[in-house]
Design an enzyme around this catalytic site. Structure first.
Site, PDB file in Angstrom:
ATOM      1  N   THR A   1       0.822  -1.188   0.026  1.00 52.96           N
ATOM      2  CA  THR A   1       0.121   0.022  -0.038  1.00 52.96           C
ATOM      3  C   THR A   1       0.879   1.437   0.059  1.00 52.96           C
ATOM      4  O   THR A   1       1.594   1.380   0.975  1.00 52.96           O
ATOM      5  CB  THR A   1      -0.899  -0.167   1.291  1.00 52.96           C
ATOM      6  OG1 THR A   1      -1.727  -1.132   1.354  1.00 52.96           O
ATOM      7  CG2 THR A   1      -2.112   1.448   1.336  1.00 52.96           C
TER       8      THR A   1
ATOM      9  N   LYS B   1      -7.202   1.505  -2.669  1.00 46.72           N
ATOM     10  CA  LYS B   1      -6.774   0.827  -1.396  1.00 46.72           C
ATOM     11  C   LYS B   1      -7.183   2.038  -0.463  1.00 46.72           C
ATOM     12  O   LYS B   1      -7.282   1.685   0.662  1.00 46.72           O
ATOM     13  CB  LYS B   1      -5.166   0.350  -1.390  1.00 46.72           C
ATOM     14  CG  LYS B   1      -4.820  -0.167  -0.076  1.00 46.72           C
ATOM     15  CD  LYS B   1      -5.539  -1.164   0.395  1.00 46.72           C
ATOM     16  CE  LYS B   1      -5.282  -1.616   1.783  1.00 46.72           C
ATOM     17  NZ  LYS B   1      -3.925  -2.386   1.846  1.00 46.72           N
TER      18      LYS B   1
ATOM     19  N   LYS C   1       0.348   4.735   8.451  1.00 50.11           N
ATOM     20  CA  LYS C   1       1.276   5.052   7.031  1.00 50.11           C
ATOM     21  C   LYS C   1      -0.026   5.398   6.127  1.00 50.11           C
ATOM     22  O   LYS C   1      -0.092   6.091   5.167  1.00 50.11           O
ATOM     23  CB  LYS C   1       2.130   4.066   6.747  1.00 50.11           C
ATOM     24  CG  LYS C   1       2.948   4.114   5.221  1.00 50.11           C
ATOM     25  CD  LYS C   1       2.046   3.235   4.329  1.00 50.11           C
ATOM     26  CE  LYS C   1       2.436   1.716   4.614  1.00 50.11           C
ATOM     27  NZ  LYS C   1       1.702   0.886   3.598  1.00 50.11           N
TER      28      LYS C   1
END
Length: 301
Positions: A103, A178, A246
């Site tokens: 990701t 995502k 993150k």
């Protein structure tokens, strides 16, 4: 383009974390020749004993593989693995296929594709969802960005590690999708934890409550998979707090270019950053429950 098959496709796999190791193992079991690299070789030992091949750098993975899958931690790791002196893009064979399943940033996905084209190669951004369980069972959701023809060529490989495999659009579209997943999950995790605290405060048995609500309108992956872990006091990572932070930061950076404010995402991000400050970055995302449950005893976390 011809579909890729186990008997003619050496696959390089870089990154053997909570999910990456299981993804690599499923490819090995499916008969693919696997070339591995991870910064800590010890993490690769079980796969090496099962027949995978060790490569000492991303450069060696690239020079010995027709297709390279990366599943690393952060965008800066992706940058180093692809663009560093010993990185993939400086050592790939012509007509290689690069698949970043980390990701990461949509802009970085586009940068990788542009450089791959210069090298007469192909790239896809294909982040996944499903956690450690989905990775072990080969049932990950895979969100793919890049050229449709390239997607169709590597689809047999995706089918080994996932079941919900959707082509989303051009380079970066997988990463944007995502971000949608992580935004939905961020607020959902608050709801799951608050529901469990409410059940306890009301004198209910949380496991019994879960039986009623997980198949109704409140049902979600987090409720079905992570709520039982919370109830059992299991805060081991299927997905790390630090990696979720993150992901939320990437989404928040993208949102700065858009005309809306993601208040739920901002709230969830603040909770998870509080967990990280308390030293819980390597715990599972379900550790959010500890903050939702008792904010007066954070020092005891």
């Amino acid at each position: 383009m011809e579909p890729l098959h186990p008997n003619n496709t050496p696959i390089g796999f870089i990154g053997l974390g909570v999910m990456g190791a299981s993804m690599a193992r499923n490819l090995l079991k499916a008969g693919y020749c696997l070339n591995l690299y991870t910064r800590t070789k010890q993490k690769a030992m079980s796969l090496l004993s099962e027949g995978a091949n060790w490569q000492g750098s991303p450069a060696l993975v690239a020079s010995n593989s027709n297709i390279i899958i990366t599943m690393v931690g952060y965008p800066n790791d992706v940058e180093e693995v692809y663009f560093g002196e010993n990185g993939i893009l400086n050592h790939i064979r012509p007509y290689s296929y690069l698949i970043d399943m980390t990701t990461s940033s949509p802009l970085l996905a586009q940068k990788i594709e542009n450089k791959a084209k210069e090298k007469n190669s192909f790239s896809l951004d294909a982040p996944v969802s499903g956690g450690d369980i989905g990775a072990k069972e080969g049932k990950l959701a895979i969100m793919v960005g890049g050229t449709k023809e390239v997607f169709e060529t590597v689809l047999p490989i995706f089918k080994v590690i996932g079941t919900n495999i959707v082509y989303q659009g051009l380079a970066g579209a997988g990463q944007h999708t995502k971000m949608c997943n992580q935004i939905a999950l961020a607020s959902n995790m608050i709801g799951v934890c608050e529901a469990l605290v409410y059940a306890e405060e009301a004198g209910l048995e949380p496991t019994t409550v879960l039986q009623s609500i997980e198949t109704g309108a409140a049902g979600s992956w987090a409720l079905s998979k992570l709520a039982p872990r919370i109830i059992n006091g299991d805060f081991e990572p299927g997905f790390y707090v630090k990696h979720f932070i993150k992901d939320m930061d990437i989404a928040l950076d993208q949102i700065k270019t858009m005309d809306f404010e993601a208040k739920g995402l901002l709230l969830s991000s603040s909770f998870y950053k509080e967990l990280a400050r308390l030293g819980r970055g390597n715990d599972g995302t379900q550790t959010l429950y500890k903050i939702i449950n008792d904010r007066d005893r954070l020092s005891d976390l």
